[in-house]
Enzyme design. Structure first.
Site, mmCIF file in Angstrom:
data_model
loop_
_atom_site.group_PDB
_atom_site.id
_atom_site.type_symbol
_atom_site.label_atom_id
_atom_site.label_comp_id
_atom_site.label_asym_id
_atom_site.label_seq_id
_atom_site.Cartn_x
_atom_site.Cartn_y
_atom_site.Cartn_z
ATOM 1 N N CYS A 123 0.844 -1.204 0.000
ATOM 2 C CA CYS A 123 0.000 0.000 0.000
ATOM 3 C C CYS A 123 0.875 1.249 0.000
ATOM 4 O O CYS A 123 1.244 1.751 1.071
ATOM 5 C CB CYS A 123 -0.885 0.042 1.230
ATOM 6 N N GLU A 126 -1.795 6.627 -3.271
ATOM 7 C CA GLU A 126 -2.969 7.285 -2.700
ATOM 8 C C GLU A 126 -3.678 8.050 -3.807
ATOM 9 O O GLU A 126 -3.143 8.210 -4.904
ATOM 10 C CB GLU A 126 -2.545 8.253 -1.585
ATOM 11 N N ALA A 129 -1.389 10.842 -4.623
ATOM 12 C CA ALA A 129 0.048 10.527 -4.656
ATOM 13 C C ALA A 129 0.261 9.234 -5.424
ATOM 14 O O ALA A 129 0.081 8.144 -4.884
ATOM 15 C CB ALA A 129 0.612 10.403 -3.240
ATOM 16 N N GLY A 130 0.582 9.370 -6.720
ATOM 17 C CA GLY A 130 0.848 8.204 -7.563
ATOM 18 C C GLY A 130 2.313 8.190 -7.938
ATOM 19 O O GLY A 130 3.151 7.672 -7.198
ATOM 20 N N TRP A 155 -5.860 1.756 -4.763
ATOM 21 C CA TRP A 155 -5.356 0.735 -5.673
ATOM 22 C C TRP A 155 -4.409 -0.270 -5.025
ATOM 23 O O TRP A 155 -3.265 -0.425 -5.449
ATOM 24 C CB TRP A 155 -4.653 1.414 -6.867
ATOM 25 N N ARG A 268 -6.514 -19.575 -39.771
ATOM 26 C CA ARG A 268 -7.449 -18.680 -40.466
ATOM 27 C C ARG A 268 -7.046 -18.546 -41.934
ATOM 28 O O ARG A 268 -5.889 -18.205 -42.232
ATOM 29 C CB ARG A 268 -7.412 -17.305 -39.782
ATOM 30 N N PHE A 341 -6.000 -11.356 -35.358
ATOM 31 C CA PHE A 341 -7.306 -12.014 -35.214
ATOM 32 C C PHE A 341 -8.411 -11.273 -35.986
ATOM 33 O O PHE A 341 -9.540 -11.756 -36.066
ATOM 34 C CB PHE A 341 -7.711 -12.074 -33.726
ATOM 35 N N GLU A 366 3.479 0.009 -10.762
ATOM 36 C CA GLU A 366 4.893 -0.076 -10.303
ATOM 37 C C GLU A 366 5.759 0.991 -10.966
ATOM 38 O O GLU A 366 6.922 0.745 -11.307
ATOM 39 C CB GLU A 366 5.439 -1.487 -10.479
HETATM 40 C C1 LIG Z 1 -4.862 -1.835 -11.481
HETATM 41 C C2 LIG Z 1 -3.895 -1.086 -10.612
HETATM 42 C C3 LIG Z 1 -3.209 -1.760 -9.607
HETATM 43 C C4 LIG Z 1 -2.334 -1.053 -8.769
HETATM 44 N N1 LIG Z 1 -1.726 -1.710 -7.722
HETATM 45 C C5 LIG Z 1 -1.040 -0.980 -6.801
HETATM 46 C C6 LIG Z 1 -0.568 -1.599 -5.591
HETATM 47 O O1 LIG Z 1 -0.737 -2.802 -5.356
HETATM 48 N N2 LIG Z 1 0.042 -0.813 -4.679
HETATM 49 C C7 LIG Z 1 0.260 0.517 -4.880
HETATM 50 O O2 LIG Z 1 0.831 1.165 -4.015
HETATM 51 N N3 LIG Z 1 -0.154 1.120 -6.028
HETATM 52 C C8 LIG Z 1 -0.807 0.407 -6.976
HETATM 53 N N4 LIG Z 1 -1.270 1.018 -8.126
HETATM 54 C C9 LIG Z 1 -0.990 2.430 -8.353
HETATM 55 C C10 LIG Z 1 -0.017 2.656 -9.505
HETATM 56 O O3 LIG Z 1 1.281 2.317 -9.122
HETATM 57 C C11 LIG Z 1 -0.182 4.127 -9.935
HETATM 58 O O4 LIG Z 1 -1.406 4.188 -10.647
HETATM 59 C C12 LIG Z 1 0.970 4.617 -10.791
HETATM 60 O O5 LIG Z 1 2.145 4.714 -10.034
HETATM 61 C C13 LIG Z 1 0.651 5.986 -11.424
HETATM 62 O O6 LIG Z 1 0.123 6.873 -10.511
HETATM 63 P P1 LIG Z 1 -1.236 7.665 -10.862
HETATM 64 O O7 LIG Z 1 -2.206 6.677 -11.341
HETATM 65 O O8 LIG Z 1 -1.591 8.487 -9.688
HETATM 66 O O9 LIG Z 1 -0.857 8.586 -12.089
HETATM 67 P P2 LIG Z 1 -0.143 10.029 -12.041
HETATM 68 O O10 LIG Z 1 1.056 9.979 -11.186
HETATM 69 O O11 LIG Z 1 -1.171 11.045 -11.723
HETATM 70 O O12 LIG Z 1 0.317 10.181 -13.552
HETATM 71 C C14 LIG Z 1 -0.590 10.509 -14.603
HETATM 72 C C15 LIG Z 1 0.211 10.628 -15.885
HETATM 73 O O13 LIG Z 1 1.186 11.676 -15.762
HETATM 74 C C16 LIG Z 1 2.485 11.162 -16.012
HETATM 75 N N5 LIG Z 1 3.455 11.830 -15.130
HETATM 76 C C17 LIG Z 1 3.344 12.054 -13.798
HETATM 77 N N6 LIG Z 1 4.435 12.686 -13.348
HETATM 78 C C18 LIG Z 1 5.253 12.847 -14.399
HETATM 79 C C19 LIG Z 1 6.553 13.423 -14.586
HETATM 80 N N7 LIG Z 1 7.237 13.943 -13.579
HETATM 81 N N8 LIG Z 1 7.091 13.416 -15.829
HETATM 82 C C20 LIG Z 1 6.423 12.871 -16.872
HETATM 83 N N9 LIG Z 1 5.199 12.307 -16.766
HETATM 84 C C21 LIG Z 1 4.630 12.292 -15.553
HETATM 85 C C22 LIG Z 1 2.389 9.662 -15.709
HETATM 86 O O14 LIG Z 1 3.402 8.940 -16.380
HETATM 87 C C23 LIG Z 1 0.997 9.360 -16.232
HETATM 88 O O15 LIG Z 1 1.045 9.177 -17.616
HETATM 89 C C24 LIG Z 1 -2.121 0.317 -8.983
HETATM 90 C C25 LIG Z 1 -2.804 0.992 -10.009
HETATM 91 C C26 LIG Z 1 -3.698 0.317 -10.793
HETATM 92 C C27 LIG Z 1 -4.464 1.089 -11.837
#
Ligand SMILES: Cc1cc2nc3c(=O)[nH]c(=O)nc-3n(C[C@H](O)[C@H](O)[C@H](O)COP(=O)(O)OP(=O)(O)OC[C@H]3O[C@@H](n4cnc5c(N)ncnc54)[C@H](O)[C@@H]3O)c2cc1C
Length: 414
Positions: A123, A126, A129-130, A155, A268, A341, A366
């Site tokens: 975890c 957030e 915070a991605g 997530w 096919r 396909f 990741e």
């Molecule tokens: C199905 C699924 C399973 C997941 N499992 C886990 C889990 O088990 N544990 C966990 O902790 N998290 C998990 N995640 C979270 C996942 O790691 C994040 O979604 C990912 O790190 C991206 O964060 P965000 O979605 O907030 O996108 P954001 O960080 O908001 O990014 C949005 C876009 O902006 C781009 N971007 C952002 N910053 C920059 C930058 N500085 N330079 C260039 N481009 C940038 C990104 O590449 C992306 O294209 C999961 C997500 C999903 C959808």
């Protein structure tokens, strides 16, 4: 660098292949549609000792290393990418403990992970915070012998199925470098709730959920590591170790899609011949195979590098390269497999559509592939001093002036 496949790693991969054939592939469509976890396959994985792959020997594991983990994940993901991650996320959730936990923590938790008795989740992410994993808001505040955790995580893969959660929290909001700490939170701890099970485009057999923490009290001994403030370091080293796993998931997914595309292209018929006899289809198959094979060996290289030299600075760069290349490959291969396909590829009646839906997330979780490229370029630029002996400019006195085609080259400067 030699990439050595131990006998043990290949035995584990063979067991994974057998389970994939028997329990995963035949049920993949069913669990995808129902969005249900394949408990039978998970049990078979536990019985075959595959959860022991990434756990050190001292704590009941095989200590087989990251390369073996990649091989096992690849075999499972070839049958179902969702089940591949359902397996690999146990390693992701355990690495904070394996890499940064105290002896006491490892002895208490890891044998249960190794046996498959207890599943693990990670975890970090957030709502706000991605990619910027420093920007967490979930807090853990010391209170006597405990910490009290509050906030929401987004997530969490394996949420609900997992019994143990590695949870990253802010313990020192005033510090830049020591702001975050990681904690072990057990399922069932009062105030810890699994909320909103996400409705996803792909990897639908594995639950991804929101986890909520409302005054969740965990004992101080659940703080991962010797002291607070090491959480970000644990998160980053965990991702370095886990990325070859997600990359291996991508290689498996790409191979699975390619295998189906080959079989379909041979069966096919159009214009009186199998479509595999048409050169443009052959080109697609050849490109898909080249990219898959190149990705596979980059993944093995990154994994073997971690096993051979755990603290080496280049591990992080190679892990990012492997993750980025293999997952871009999986998306590309799955897209072309659907193309092969034709219209049938667009239909859920055929297994290839699922490969396409499952592939997209590989480029996002990741660390998105933009983030991987940032990691790679940062390493390259930092290491530029090693290239100082090279002169990027051609000295003026040796520059050539090129003649028109058919005329002699005249060097006006010498
Ligand atoms: C199905 C699924 C399973 C997941 N499992 C886990 C889990 O088990 N544990 C966990 O902790 N998290 C998990 N995640 C979270 C996942 O790691 C994040 O979604 C990912 O790190 C991206 O964060 P965000 O979605 O907030 O996108 P954001 O960080 O908001 O990014 C949005 C876009 O902006 C781009 N971007 C952002 N910053 C920059 C930058 N500085 N330079 C260039 N481009 C940038 C990104 O590449 C992306 O294209 C999961 C997500 C999903 C959808």
């Amino acid at each position: 660098m030699n990439i050595v496949f131990s006998e043990q790693a290949e035995e584990l991969a063979a067991k994974a292949r057998q389970i994939a054939d028997e329990y995963v592939r035949p049920q993949a469509a069913k669990y995808d549609k129902a969005q249900e976890y394949n408990h039978d396959a998970a049990r078979a994985v536990a019985e075959a000792g595959l959860f022991r792959t990434f756990v050190p020997k001292e704590y009941g594991g095989h200590g087989a290393g990251v390369l073996a983990l990649a091989r096992v994940t690849e075999e499972l993901a070839k049958a179902d990418s969702g089940f591949g991650v359902a397996f690999a996320v146990n390693a992701l959730g355990s690495f904070p403990m394996i890499l940064g936990g105290t002896e006491e923590q490892k002895k208490e938790w890891l044998p249960q992970v190794a046996s498959g008795e207890r599943m693990v989740a990670f975890c970090l992410s957030e709502k706000y915070a991605g990619s910027d994993a420093q920007g967490l808001s979930v807090t853990a505040v010391a209170d006597g012998d405990d910490y009290i955790i509050n906030g929401e995580k987004k997530w969490t893969t394996n949420g609900g199925v997992a019994d143990i959660y590695s949870v990253f929290c802010v313990t020192d909001p005033t510090s830049k470098s020591r702001r975050i700490s990681a904690f072990i939170v057990e399922k069932g701890t009062p105030g810890f709730e699994i909320k909103k099970i996400e409705d996803k485009m792909g990897i639908r057999c594995v639950p991804v959920v929101e986890t909520h923490f409302h005054n969740v009290r965990v004992p101080k001994r659940n703080l991962i590591g010797e002291r607070a403030g090491l959480g970000f370091k644990h998160a980053m080293s965990t991702l370095d170790y886990a990325r070859p796993g997600v990359a291996a998931q991508a290689v498996g997914a790409a191979q699975g899609a390619l295998d189906l595309a080959i079989v379909y292209a041979n069966r096919r018929k159009q214009f009186g011949a199998p479509i595999s006899s048409h050169q443009m289809v052959q080109k697609m198959l050849a490109d898909m195979a080249m990219q898959t094979e190149a990705s596979r060996w980059l993944v093995y290289r990154a994994a073997a590098g971690i096993d051979a030299a755990p603290g080496d600075a280049s591990n992080s760069k190679l892990a990012a390269m492997a993750k980025c290349m293999a997952t871009d490959t999986a998306m590309h291969v799955a897209t072309d497999a659907v193309q092969i396909f034709g219209g049938y590829g667009f239909m859920e009646d055929y297994p290839i559509a699922k490969f396409f839906r499952d592939a997209k997330i590989l480029q996002i979780y990741e660390g998105t592939n933009q983030v991987q490229r940032m990691v790679i370029s940062r390493h390259l630029i930092r290491a530029a001093a090693n290239l100082d002996h090279l002169d990027p400019y051609i000295p003026v006195e040796t520059q050539l002036t090129y003649a028109e085609p058919g005329q002699a080259v005249v060097n006006h400067n010498t």
